[in-house]
Design a protein around this motif. Structure first.
Motif, PDB file in Angstrom:
ATOM      1  N   SER A  87     -59.125  32.571 -44.881  1.00 14.08           N
ATOM      2  CA  SER A  87     -59.722  32.411 -43.556  1.00 14.08           C
ATOM      3  C   SER A  87     -59.406  31.044 -42.960  1.00 14.08           C
ATOM      4  O   SER A  87     -59.105  30.928 -41.765  1.00 14.08           O
ATOM      5  N   LEU A  88     -59.448  29.996 -43.787  1.00 13.19           N
ATOM      6  CA  LEU A  88     -59.152  28.650 -43.311  1.00 13.19           C
ATOM      7  C   LEU A  88     -57.706  28.537 -42.850  1.00 13.19           C
ATOM      8  O   LEU A  88     -57.421  27.928 -41.803  1.00 13.19           O
ATOM      9  N   ALA A  89     -56.781  29.115 -43.616  1.00 18.94           N
ATOM     10  CA  ALA A  89     -55.366  29.079 -43.223  1.00 18.94           C
ATOM     11  C   ALA A  89     -55.146  29.802 -41.897  1.00 18.94           C
ATOM     12  O   ALA A  89     -54.401  29.316 -41.028  1.00 18.94           O
ATOM     13  N   HIS A  90     -55.792  30.951 -41.715  1.00 20.04           N
ATOM     14  CA  HIS A  90     -55.675  31.679 -40.443  1.00 20.04           C
ATOM     15  C   HIS A  90     -56.251  30.862 -39.296  1.00 20.04           C
ATOM     16  O   HIS A  90     -55.688  30.828 -38.197  1.00 20.04           O
ATOM     17  N   SER A  91     -57.380  30.208 -39.528  1.00 18.12           N
ATOM     18  CA  SER A  91     -57.992  29.386 -38.487  1.00 18.12           C
ATOM     19  C   SER A  91     -57.068  28.247 -38.068  1.00 18.12           C
ATOM     20  O   SER A  91     -56.894  27.972 -36.874  1.00 18.12           O
ATOM     21  N   LEU A  92     -56.463  27.581 -39.041  1.00 19.70           N
ATOM     22  CA  LEU A  92     -55.563  26.465 -38.736  1.00 19.70           C
ATOM     23  C   LEU A  92     -54.317  26.943 -38.005  1.00 19.70           C
ATOM     24  O   LEU A  92     -53.840  26.269 -37.086  1.00 19.70           O
ATOM     25  N   ASN A  93     -53.782  28.101 -38.391  1.00 20.88           N
ATOM     26  CA  ASN A  93     -52.602  28.630 -37.708  1.00 20.88           C
ATOM     27  C   ASN A  93     -52.920  28.995 -36.264  1.00 20.88           C
ATOM     28  O   ASN A  93     -52.128  28.710 -35.346  1.00 20.88           O
ATOM     29  N   ASP A  94     -54.066  29.644 -36.038  1.00 27.99           N
ATOM     30  CA  ASP A  94     -54.442  29.996 -34.673  1.00 27.99           C
ATOM     31  C   ASP A  94     -54.734  28.755 -33.840  1.00 27.99           C
ATOM     32  O   ASP A  94     -54.396  28.701 -32.653  1.00 27.99           O
TER      33      ASP A  94
ATOM     34  N   LYS B  97     -52.065  14.094 -29.053  1.00 26.01           N
ATOM     35  CA  LYS B  97     -52.213  13.881 -30.490  1.00 26.01           C
ATOM     36  C   LYS B  97     -53.639  13.467 -30.841  1.00 26.01           C
ATOM     37  O   LYS B  97     -54.200  13.910 -31.857  1.00 26.01           O
ATOM     38  N   SER B  98     -54.234  12.639 -29.986  1.00 26.54           N
ATOM     39  CA  SER B  98     -55.610  12.206 -30.239  1.00 26.54           C
ATOM     40  C   SER B  98     -56.575  13.373 -30.126  1.00 26.54           C
ATOM     41  O   SER B  98     -57.488  13.522 -30.959  1.00 26.54           O
ATOM     42  N   ILE B  99     -56.387  14.225 -29.107  1.00 27.21           N
ATOM     43  CA  ILE B  99     -57.263  15.385 -28.933  1.00 27.21           C
ATOM     44  C   ILE B  99     -57.146  16.324 -30.131  1.00 27.21           C
ATOM     45  O   ILE B  99     -58.146  16.787 -30.685  1.00 27.21           O
ATOM     46  N   ALA B 100     -55.897  16.619 -30.538  1.00 28.79           N
ATOM     47  CA  ALA B 100     -55.682  17.532 -31.664  1.00 28.79           C
ATOM     48  C   ALA B 100     -56.270  16.970 -32.953  1.00 28.79           C
ATOM     49  O   ALA B 100     -56.917  17.690 -33.731  1.00 28.79           O
ATOM     50  N   SER B 101     -56.059  15.657 -33.196  1.00 29.50           N
ATOM     51  CA  SER B 101     -56.569  15.052 -34.421  1.00 29.50           C
ATOM     52  C   SER B 101     -58.098  15.058 -34.455  1.00 29.50           C
ATOM     53  O   SER B 101     -58.707  15.397 -35.472  1.00 29.50           O
ATOM     54  N   THR B 102     -58.723  14.697 -33.333  1.00 36.89           N
ATOM     55  CA  THR B 102     -60.185  14.689 -33.276  1.00 36.89           C
ATOM     56  C   THR B 102     -60.753  16.093 -33.456  1.00 36.89           C
ATOM     57  O   THR B 102     -61.746  16.294 -34.172  1.00 36.89           O
ATOM     58  N   PHE B 103     -60.122  17.060 -32.810  1.00 39.30           N
ATOM     59  CA  PHE B 103     -60.590  18.442 -32.906  1.00 39.30           C
ATOM     60  C   PHE B 103     -60.486  18.960 -34.343  1.00 39.30           C
ATOM     61  O   PHE B 103     -61.442  19.538 -34.877  1.00 39.30           O
ATOM     62  N   HIS B 104     -59.344  18.738 -34.986  1.00 38.33           N
ATOM     63  CA  HIS B 104     -59.161  19.202 -36.361  1.00 38.33           C
ATOM     64  C   HIS B 104     -60.115  18.485 -37.317  1.00 38.33           C
ATOM     65  O   HIS B 104     -60.658  19.109 -38.240  1.00 38.33           O
ATOM     66  N   ARG B 105     -60.312  17.210 -37.090  1.00 37.24           N
ATOM     67  CA  ARG B 105     -61.173  16.439 -37.991  1.00 37.24           C
ATOM     68  C   ARG B 105     -62.612  16.938 -37.932  1.00 37.24           C
ATOM     69  O   ARG B 105     -63.269  17.109 -38.956  1.00 37.24           O
ATOM     70  N   LYS B 106     -63.107  17.186 -36.744  1.00 39.72           N
ATOM     71  CA  LYS B 106     -64.498  17.634 -36.607  1.00 39.72           C
ATOM     72  C   LYS B 106     -64.685  19.087 -37.026  1.00 39.72           C
ATOM     73  O   LYS B 106     -65.741  19.452 -37.548  1.00 39.72           O
ATOM     74  N   ALA B 107     -63.676  19.922 -36.799  1.00 44.47           N
ATOM     75  CA  ALA B 107     -63.842  21.358 -37.040  1.00 44.47           C
ATOM     76  C   ALA B 107     -63.481  21.779 -38.468  1.00 44.47           C
ATOM     77  O   ALA B 107     -64.073  22.730 -38.996  1.00 44.47           O
ATOM     78  N   PHE B 108     -62.533  21.077 -39.111  1.00 43.51           N
ATOM     79  CA  PHE B 108     -61.984  21.611 -40.351  1.00 43.51           C
ATOM     80  C   PHE B 108     -62.001  20.668 -41.541  1.00 43.51           C
ATOM     81  O   PHE B 108     -61.641  21.085 -42.647  1.00 43.51           O
TER      82      PHE B 108
END
Length: 512
Positions: A264-271, A73-84
């Motif tokens: 594009s953002l929705a596709h990025s988040l889904n992938d 959960k920490s990895i996913a949250s950090t990754f999403h926060r920095k990327a999106f």
């Protein structure tokens, strides 16, 4: 979670204390209850020993599983926060602008009833499945104040879910139905194509402009936003910062761009969700193997000889699947740590321009300009240099041309002035700072020149980039014609030989 753990421990302690108190009260004076001198039978002791070891194994397994879940959960949250985070914040603000401009003039209505409207964006879900935890409305004021470094994992999850489960939408409700606009249910009209985006832009332009006007001014925006928001909205449209007016064409361009960015953002988040799920499955398998080994050790089933046999078999497995594990590890590093692009980004790989279509753990699907699909292993992409147009700042364009060496210095100076005047007349397309270099002189008859100008955009929208470059080249041709700037090849010696059976006519031969 911490409060629950400690509260559960406290409640269980009280419960056990109560049970012990009841038992002691009923059986304290009865000495026949337990006879400690007799001890436990061997079978009972062995069973209790196995039960104790099993419970210890379950406890350790729960701790390991909890640690795995927390790390993922920490990895996913950090990754999403920095990327999106920045893209999500921008997309939701764009949706708020669309809904505000397509609805009634809330600022005027607020002045009439004496209260300030709240800046909220409603999320339209349409036919998409509503996910658990999806907010129905988002406070835009709070959203703008959010910081990428301080946003909580729960809030970030809600924003991601909102983008994945909703689409860009406008409000299709008439002004007459907004008697109580804060409590009214707004009917959202989704935008599902570029054509619908242009239709929505036309409707917004009619809704915002005053009768008889052909553009939107800041005064019109103040009917829908406060001054702070209007100052943020106006520069988003092409040419509005310089003129203070929003043209209909600029509004259409912005709405289409907002739709494409949201898609594009929705596709990025889904992938990315798919990639994170695949990583979670890999970690789940690894943790299950670790828990199984620990349980076998604690239960006494896995002896030293058994471990030696298992280790020998693991060596064989590593020899067979070692390369595959290396590939998976490199792919994970590429997707979650390097992360050089997202879905929809235009990139250059091996000298070929391609658009990212889909991202997975092991492979990335890219589209060439002719819509040819190319599948790249992520382990291979991690070793290649990648140019990303979407993440690039405003980019430069270079046009090379040649003029005759006989062109005067005055003409060259006038050429520079004409080019400078054209670039300054297009502030929405080009930055005024540019360079016009005289590179070299060849054969004493040709001057090679190079014009380097900076776009007000990167090359993510390659069609718009090509149109701007084409207009600049056309303007250069026009300048050359008006200033009579030409280039001539050096005189070439041509020899003609006649090999026919009949002699040439006398007039022709004499002329030759």
């Amino acid at each position: 979670m911490v409060i629950t753990v400690f509260s559960g421990h406290l409640v269980s302690h009280w419960l056990i204390a109560l049970i012990v108190f009841v038992i002691e009260r009923n059986f304290l004076l009865r000495n026949k209850l337990f006879d400690r001198e007799l001890g436990r039978p061997p079978n009972t002791a062995r069973i209790l020993n196995y039960v104790s070891r099993f419970l210890a194994s379950v406890l350790i397994a729960c701790v390991i599983w909890l640690a795995k879940t927390f790390i993922m959960k920490s990895i996913a949250s950090t990754f999403h926060r920095k990327a999106f985070f920045d893209r999500i914040q921008e997309s939701l603000f764009h949706q708020y602008v669309l809904q505000a401009l397509s609805g009634p003039p809330l600022m005027e209505l607020a002045e009439n009833i004496g209260r300030e409207p709240s800046a909220r964006v409603s999320l339209s879900r349409g036919a998409t499945k509503e996910e658990k935890g999806t907010p129905k409305v988002i406070d835009v004021t709070k959203l703008r104040r959010m910081n990428q470094e301080k946003i909580s994992a729960w809030t970030m999850k809600g924003l991601i879910t909102a983008i994945r489960s909703s689409k860009l939408s406008t409000i299709s409700q008439s002004i007459e139905s907004f008697d109580e606009f804060d409590d009214a249910e707004q009917k959202d009209k989704e935008i599902n194509s570029e054509w619908e985006a242009k239709v929505a832009a036309n409707a917004i332009f009619k809704n915002v402009t005053r009768p008889g006007y052909k553009h939107i001014e800041e005064l019109d925006l103040l009917r829908f936003f406060n001054r702070e928001e209007a100052a943020l909205v106006l520069p988003m449209f092409e040419g509005a910062s310089e003129t203070g007016k929003i043209k209909k064409s600029a509004l259409k361009t912005w709405v289409v761009k907002a739709y494409l960015d949201r898609k594009s953002l929705a596709h990025s988040l889904n992938d990315t969700k798919t990639a994170v799920s695949q990583l979670h499955n890999l970690m789940r398998i690894l943790v299950i193997i670790i828990i199984t080994v620990i349980t076998l050790l604690l239960m006494g089933i896995a002896t030293t000889k058994v471990l030696v046999v298992i280790s020998s078999q693991l060596l064989v497995v590593v020899f067979i699947f070692g390369n595959a594990c290396k590939t998976v590890f490199e792919a994970l590093i590429f997707v979650f740590i390097m992360h050089p692009f997202d879905v929809g980004d235009r990139c250059v790989i091996d000298g070929i321009q391609m658009t990212v279509e889909e991202m997975n753990i092991l492979t990335t699907v890219l589209l060439k300009n002719d819509n040819e699909k190319v599948y790249y292993p992520n382990s291979v992409l991690s070793t290649k240099p990648i140019s990303n147009f979407y993440r690039s700042p405003n980019m430069y364009d270079t046009i090379d041309f040649a003029i005759a060496a006989s062109t005067s210095i005055e003409s060259i100076g006038a050429l520079k002035s004409r080019i400078k005047g054209y670039l300054e007349s297009k502030p929405t397309h080009w930055h005024p700072i540019h360079t016009l270099n005289l590179k070299d002189i060849l054969d004493v008859n040709k001057i090679n020149m190079s014009l380097c100008a900076q776009h007000t955009m990167n090359f993510q929208n390659i069609r718009e980039k090509n149109l701007r470059r084409s207009e600049l080249v056309q303007e250069l041709k026009k300048i050359f014609e008006e200033m009579s700037i030409r280039y001539h090849l050096l005189p070439q010696k041509v020899e003609l030989t006649y090999a026919g059976p009949n002699p040439l006519p006398i007039s022709v031969s004499q002329g030759g």
